[in-house]
Design an enzyme around this catalytic site. Structure first.
Site: not given
Ligand code: ADP
Length: 668
Positions: A200, A235, A292, A116
């Site tokens: 973040e 999440h 993917r 990431k």
């Molecule tokens: P993963 O790869 O583990 O699924 P992601 O980066 O795709 O992680 O994030 C999963 C979820 O976490 C997002 O869909 C959102 O709901 C929450 N999320 C991620 N980053 C943030 C952020 N900076 N602020 C608020 N919620 C976040």
């Protein structure tokens, strides 16, 4: 196009890929572990090869075993599905070295997006908007804590190599930063073998909106619109829909262009998803790109009429994309619900067991079910506990929502706890109907979504009684048919009692309470004395096992599934479990209050935060277990003193093992 492909995956996604391959006349090769010897994907494939023991790391996650099968079977290409090896660049490289096509993007694209942190760097250079944060190399805890302070709380710690919501912690204040960092790093290390994290700014009310992109080897790239995946728990996505409610053509064009730019920035080929957080003011930020096919791809298929697996196969075999951007249109609305073996009331804890009863709604143009299990299959701790994806479509969102509620009510599973009632509660929630969506939806609407368990209604009790009595009658009649003594009282089937009105008393254990129902035998019906009054009940059990009931003249169909003494009564959208108690049998031993703390499922102890003799307060974390790749904290159920701690860090424990024992305060 290929003649034969290998699917390096299991369950629903393997079945999904096989379905398209069959339609295109491509032969399919499945692989399976010990646990999956009789799995659906094995039965559907043209050929299937055993690759090893049940744990994924000894079977599905071993590139050399998969490649060996690919060579032996003569497969020209490997479809990795999602999860497992789908984003493993070394595996993709090994395929190329063996002149087997990896159905996915080029390895450098997988690598670029695999971390990431690195992905954010590339997107920053390609001027795709990012959430404020830190994605550099310095991993010193002090530095990260200071950086978090500068970003400003709340802050989100994410595993750089993460996925599936694992290794992610929201930190609300500096005081808990270190503890959260340690826990995120532990989960990241065990889940991904890499404990690097990024920080973040945590947005408090964002939507998760992602764009499906596709690119070919001829330089074409396009997007297939967006999906809204804001309904999440821990999440992780729970419900996904397309198109995103309230999306304007302008914003769609802007996000679509940013996603295609992201794909082009890394020379992308194949199916990919660019995930964004969409803030309330319409700003959007790149989160990550998944290289993917996504679990939720069916909603895109339902609104575009395209088969994304077919697109993947065409692109991987060198064909150009099947159409141009301006040839794609959105038709209607689709919603996907992920049906899991888990208990929403216990923080979505996975539930394992045998699917002793499984009945699904019928499939149509409005209802699609992507599943990899059948009745009788086992949901084990080895794999993700997803049972199925239920996808509905209609001409508009309100119609799709009605279909979703209907289909969820018809989804019957006995043997494991599922989230279908919870999904039904989300679908029925007024805020969901109004599309008032953001990633905090479930937390915010907790009260309406996790209703207190109610005692069985009179209707449920009546259905349970009727089922018990009708089955007893059928059983008695079966024996009576063999008798030579026509007048034996032992073969009577109408509840005859000497010196009393013909009746049966039934005892049902319902949660902590026991309810008594007296059933009086009347000509061709029963008079049931229920807590709320008398009901005249009659009915029959049809050849499919359904109970056709008539309660005071109201007709209804129910399904009552027996599991030992347990009765699972399913009627309309209500499922209730009662235990038929036989007082003539030995008194059931009821477990004492508190006392021991047992492992909710098999797993490994990764932290012990207490010791024998320690005074603890209710809710205090005592021990952390890792099970099904997630961390689970065992907390004190009451104030008291820890009497014994029975395991140390690293110990592997079985389901039900007594981890510690506690002497509650009042008895201490
Ligand atoms: P993963 O790869 O583990 O699924 P992601 O980066 O795709 O992680 O994030 C999963 C979820 O976490 C997002 O869909 C959102 O709901 C929450 N999320 C991620 N980053 C943030 C952020 N900076 N602020 C608020 N919620 C976040």
């Amino acid at each position: 196009m290929f003649n034969k492909i290998l699917i390096a995956n299991r369950s629903e996604i393997a079945c999904r890929v096989i379905r398209t391959a069959k339609r295109l006349g491509i032969r399919t090769v499945a692989v399976y572990s010990d646990a999956d010897a009789s799995a659906l994907h094995v039965a559907l494939a043209d050929e299937a090869y055993h690759i090893g023991p049940s744990p994924a790391r000894e079977s599905y996650l071993r590139p050399e075993l998969i490649l060996d099968v690919a060579k032996r079977s003569g497969a020209q290409a490997v479809h990795p599905g999602y999860g497992f090896l789908s984003e493993n660049a070394e595996f993709a490289e090994a395929c190329a070295a063996a002149t087997i096509v990896f159905i996915g993007p080029p390895t450098n694209a997988i690598r670029a997006m695999g971390s990431k942190s690195a992905a954010k760097q590339i997107m920053e250079d390609a001027v795709v908007p990012l959430v404020p944060g830190y994605h550099g190399d310095n991993q010193a805890p002090d530095f990260l804590r200071d950086t978090a302070g500068r970003i400003g709380y709340p802050v989100l710690i994410k595993a750089s190599a993460g996925g599936g919501g694992k290794g992610m912690r929201v930190v609300w204040e500096g005081a808990t930063f270190e503890e959260s960092l340690a826990s995120a790093k532990r989960e990241a290390l065990s889940g991904f073998g890499d404990d690097r994290v990024l920080l973040e700014k945590y947005l408090t009310k964002p939507r998760h909106v992602e764009i499906q992109v596709f690119a070919d080897t001829h330089g074409n790239a396009l997007h297939l619109f967006e999906r809204d995946c804001s309904i999440q728990r821990r999440h992780q996505k729970v419900l996904e829909e397309a198109p995103a409610p309230g999306m304007t053509p302008e914003l769609r064009a802007k996000m679509g262009a940013a996603a295609v730019a992201a794909a082009r920035a890394i020379g992308y080929v194949g199916a990919g998803t660019v995930e964004f957080l969409l803030d309330q003011d319409g700003s959007f930020y790149f989160m990550e790109m998944n290289t993917r096919l996504q679990v939720e791809h069916p909603v895109t298929e339902m609104i575009t009429g395209q088969d994304l697996v077919e697109w993947q196969l065409r692109v991987a075999s060198g064909e150009p994309l099947p159409c141009r951007q301006d040839e794609l249109t959105i038709s209607g609305h689709a919603i996907e619900a992920r049906i899991y073996a888990e208990d929403p009331a216990r923080d979505f804890f996975p539930s394992i067991g045998t699917l002793s009863h499984l009945r699904t709604p019928s499939e149509s143009t409005h209802v699609r079910i992507d599943t990899g299990v059948r009745q009788g299959d086992e949901v084990s701790i080895n794999y993700d506990p997803m049972i199925a994806k239920l996808i509905v479509w209609d001409t508009d969102r309100a119609g799709a929502l009605r279909r979703l509620q209907q289909a969820l009510a018809e989804y019957q599973v006995v043997g494991v706890t599922t989230n279908t009632s919870f999904l039904g509660a989300v679908a029925a929630h007024p805020a969901f109907a109004e599309a008032n969506l953001d990633t905090g939806f479930i937390e915010r609407n907790r009260e309406g979504l996790f209703p207190e368990v109610q005692p069985a209604s009179d209707k449920i009790l009546a259905l349970a009684c009727l089922d018990v009595l009708l089955r007893r009658d059928a059983e008695a009649k079966k024996y009576a048919a063999f008798t030579t003594d026509l007048y034996s009282p032992w073969h009577l089937t109408h509840g005859w009692r000497p010196n009393s009105d013909n009746h049966h008393v039934l005892y049902f254990i319902d949660g902590d309470a026991t309810t008594t129902v007296t059933a009086l035998y009347r000509k061709s019906c029963f008079l049931l004395e229920l807590p709320g009054g008398q009901v005249v009940a009659r009915g029959e059990i049809d050849e499919t096992g359904n109970l056709l009931a008539d309660l005071d003249g109201m007709r209804m169909t129910a399904t009552v599934v027996r599991h030992g003494a347990e009765l699972n009564i399913m009627s309309a959208s209500v499922t209730h479990c009662l235990t038929l108690f036989d007082p003539s049998a030995q008194t059931a031993e009821r477990e004492g209050e508190g006392g021991c703390l047992t492992a909710p499922m098999p797993g490994k102890i990764i932290a012990v935060m207490t010791e024998a003799g320690a005074q603890v307060k209710r809710g205090m974390p005592l021990l952390i277990m890792e099970a099904m790749k997630m961390e689970h904290t065992i907390t004190a159920p009451a104030d008291g003193m820890v009497a014994t701690v029975n395991y140390t860090v690293g110990a592997v424990v079985n389901d039900g093992a007594e981890l510690l024992s506690l002497i509650p305060e009042e008895t201490a």
